[in-house]
Scaffold this motif. Structure first.
Motif, PDB file in Angstrom:
ATOM      1  N   MET A   1     -28.544 -21.862  -8.857  1.00 31.91           N
ATOM      2  CA  MET A   1     -27.286 -21.770  -8.120  1.00 31.91           C
ATOM      3  C   MET A   1     -26.728 -23.172  -7.903  1.00 31.91           C
ATOM      4  O   MET A   1     -27.473 -24.141  -7.862  1.00 31.91           O
ATOM      5  CB  MET A   1     -27.498 -21.082  -6.760  1.00 31.91           C
ATOM      6  CG  MET A   1     -27.981 -19.660  -6.852  1.00 31.91           C
ATOM      7  SD  MET A   1     -28.457 -18.970  -5.243  1.00 31.91           S
ATOM      8  CE  MET A   1     -26.861 -18.676  -4.536  1.00 31.91           C
ATOM      9  N   SER A   2     -25.438 -23.247  -7.738  1.00 36.24           N
ATOM     10  CA  SER A   2     -24.793 -24.521  -7.438  1.00 36.24           C
ATOM     11  C   SER A   2     -25.206 -24.985  -6.043  1.00 36.24           C
ATOM     12  O   SER A   2     -25.339 -24.178  -5.123  1.00 36.24           O
ATOM     13  CB  SER A   2     -23.270 -24.352  -7.493  1.00 36.24           C
ATOM     14  OG  SER A   2     -22.628 -25.461  -6.926  1.00 36.24           O
ATOM     15  N   LEU A   3     -25.400 -26.285  -5.903  1.00 39.98           N
ATOM     16  CA  LEU A   3     -25.783 -26.813  -4.595  1.00 39.98           C
ATOM     17  C   LEU A   3     -24.671 -26.666  -3.556  1.00 39.98           C
ATOM     18  O   LEU A   3     -24.922 -26.803  -2.356  1.00 39.98           O
ATOM     19  CB  LEU A   3     -26.200 -28.283  -4.712  1.00 39.98           C
ATOM     20  CG  LEU A   3     -27.447 -28.544  -5.563  1.00 39.98           C
ATOM     21  CD1 LEU A   3     -27.743 -30.038  -5.617  1.00 39.98           C
ATOM     22  CD2 LEU A   3     -28.646 -27.772  -5.047  1.00 39.98           C
TER      23      LEU A   3
ATOM     24  N   GLU B   1     -24.427 -19.778  -0.133  1.00 45.43           N
ATOM     25  CA  GLU B   1     -25.775 -19.283   0.144  1.00 45.43           C
ATOM     26  C   GLU B   1     -26.783 -20.438   0.195  1.00 45.43           C
ATOM     27  O   GLU B   1     -27.649 -20.483   1.066  1.00 45.43           O
ATOM     28  CB  GLU B   1     -26.196 -18.270  -0.925  1.00 45.43           C
ATOM     29  CG  GLU B   1     -27.462 -17.536  -0.572  1.00 45.43           C
ATOM     30  CD  GLU B   1     -27.780 -16.417  -1.545  1.00 45.43           C
ATOM     31  OE1 GLU B   1     -28.942 -15.989  -1.547  1.00 45.43           O
ATOM     32  OE2 GLU B   1     -26.891 -15.975  -2.291  1.00 45.43           O
ATOM     33  N   ILE B   2     -26.645 -21.393  -0.723  1.00 48.95           N
ATOM     34  CA  ILE B   2     -27.513 -22.565  -0.733  1.00 48.95           C
ATOM     35  C   ILE B   2     -27.275 -23.404   0.524  1.00 48.95           C
ATOM     36  O   ILE B   2     -28.220 -23.878   1.164  1.00 48.95           O
ATOM     37  CB  ILE B   2     -27.291 -23.417  -2.002  1.00 48.95           C
ATOM     38  CG1 ILE B   2     -27.750 -22.658  -3.247  1.00 48.95           C
ATOM     39  CG2 ILE B   2     -27.989 -24.768  -1.902  1.00 48.95           C
ATOM     40  CD1 ILE B   2     -29.241 -22.466  -3.361  1.00 48.95           C
ATOM     41  N   ILE B   3     -26.024 -23.574   0.876  1.00 45.70           N
ATOM     42  CA  ILE B   3     -25.693 -24.341   2.083  1.00 45.70           C
ATOM     43  C   ILE B   3     -26.300 -23.674   3.318  1.00 45.70           C
ATOM     44  O   ILE B   3     -26.873 -24.342   4.180  1.00 45.70           O
ATOM     45  CB  ILE B   3     -24.166 -24.520   2.223  1.00 45.70           C
ATOM     46  CG1 ILE B   3     -23.660 -25.431   1.093  1.00 45.70           C
ATOM     47  CG2 ILE B   3     -23.802 -25.082   3.598  1.00 45.70           C
ATOM     48  CD1 ILE B   3     -22.161 -25.497   0.974  1.00 45.70           C
TER      49      ILE B   3
ATOM     50  N   GLN C   1     -29.053 -25.251   5.827  1.00 48.94           N
ATOM     51  CA  GLN C   1     -28.824 -25.334   7.269  1.00 48.94           C
ATOM     52  C   GLN C   1     -29.959 -24.674   8.053  1.00 48.94           C
ATOM     53  O   GLN C   1     -30.378 -25.175   9.102  1.00 48.94           O
ATOM     54  CB  GLN C   1     -27.483 -24.709   7.632  1.00 48.94           C
ATOM     55  CG  GLN C   1     -26.314 -25.533   7.152  1.00 48.94           C
ATOM     56  CD  GLN C   1     -24.980 -24.824   7.299  1.00 48.94           C
ATOM     57  OE1 GLN C   1     -24.913 -23.594   7.350  1.00 48.94           O
ATOM     58  NE2 GLN C   1     -23.908 -25.610   7.370  1.00 48.94           N
ATOM     59  N   LYS C   2     -30.482 -23.561   7.527  1.00 43.64           N
ATOM     60  CA  LYS C   2     -31.613 -22.891   8.174  1.00 43.64           C
ATOM     61  C   LYS C   2     -32.832 -23.808   8.163  1.00 43.64           C
ATOM     62  O   LYS C   2     -33.515 -23.959   9.182  1.00 43.64           O
ATOM     63  CB  LYS C   2     -31.931 -21.573   7.463  1.00 43.64           C
ATOM     64  CG  LYS C   2     -33.140 -20.869   8.024  1.00 43.64           C
ATOM     65  CD  LYS C   2     -33.464 -19.607   7.257  1.00 43.64           C
ATOM     66  CE  LYS C   2     -34.756 -18.988   7.799  1.00 43.64           C
ATOM     67  NZ  LYS C   2     -35.158 -17.811   7.043  1.00 43.64           N
TER      68      LYS C   2
END
Length: 67
Positions: free
Chosen positions: A35-37, A41-43, A47-48
């Motif tokens: 996936m793209s950084l 969803e990656i962001i 953050q989690k």
């Protein structure tokens, strides 16, 4: 100052937190492979992970100060 039962609870909680951190880190690394950084969803995963790490360091720092 922490006493016996409190210390055991703190250690259990920190162990649990470390497990959650490791799971979040592995999930983020695995997902980032395909996936793209900049994908939302990656962001969100990042953050989690940041939140878990901040909680861990906050607890361990306050524990060191109290000791």
């Amino acid at each position: 100052m922490c006493h016996g039962k409190e210390v055991l609870i703190m250690k259990y909680y920190l162990d649990l937190l470390m497990s959650l951190i490791e799971d979040a880190r592995m999930n983020l690394n695995d997902s980032a492979k395909y996936m793209s950084l900049t994908d939302p969803e990656i962001i969100g995963m990042s953050q989690k992970l940041d939140s878990l790490l901040n909680e861990y360091y906050s607890i361990t720092e306050s524990y060191r100060i109290a000791s």
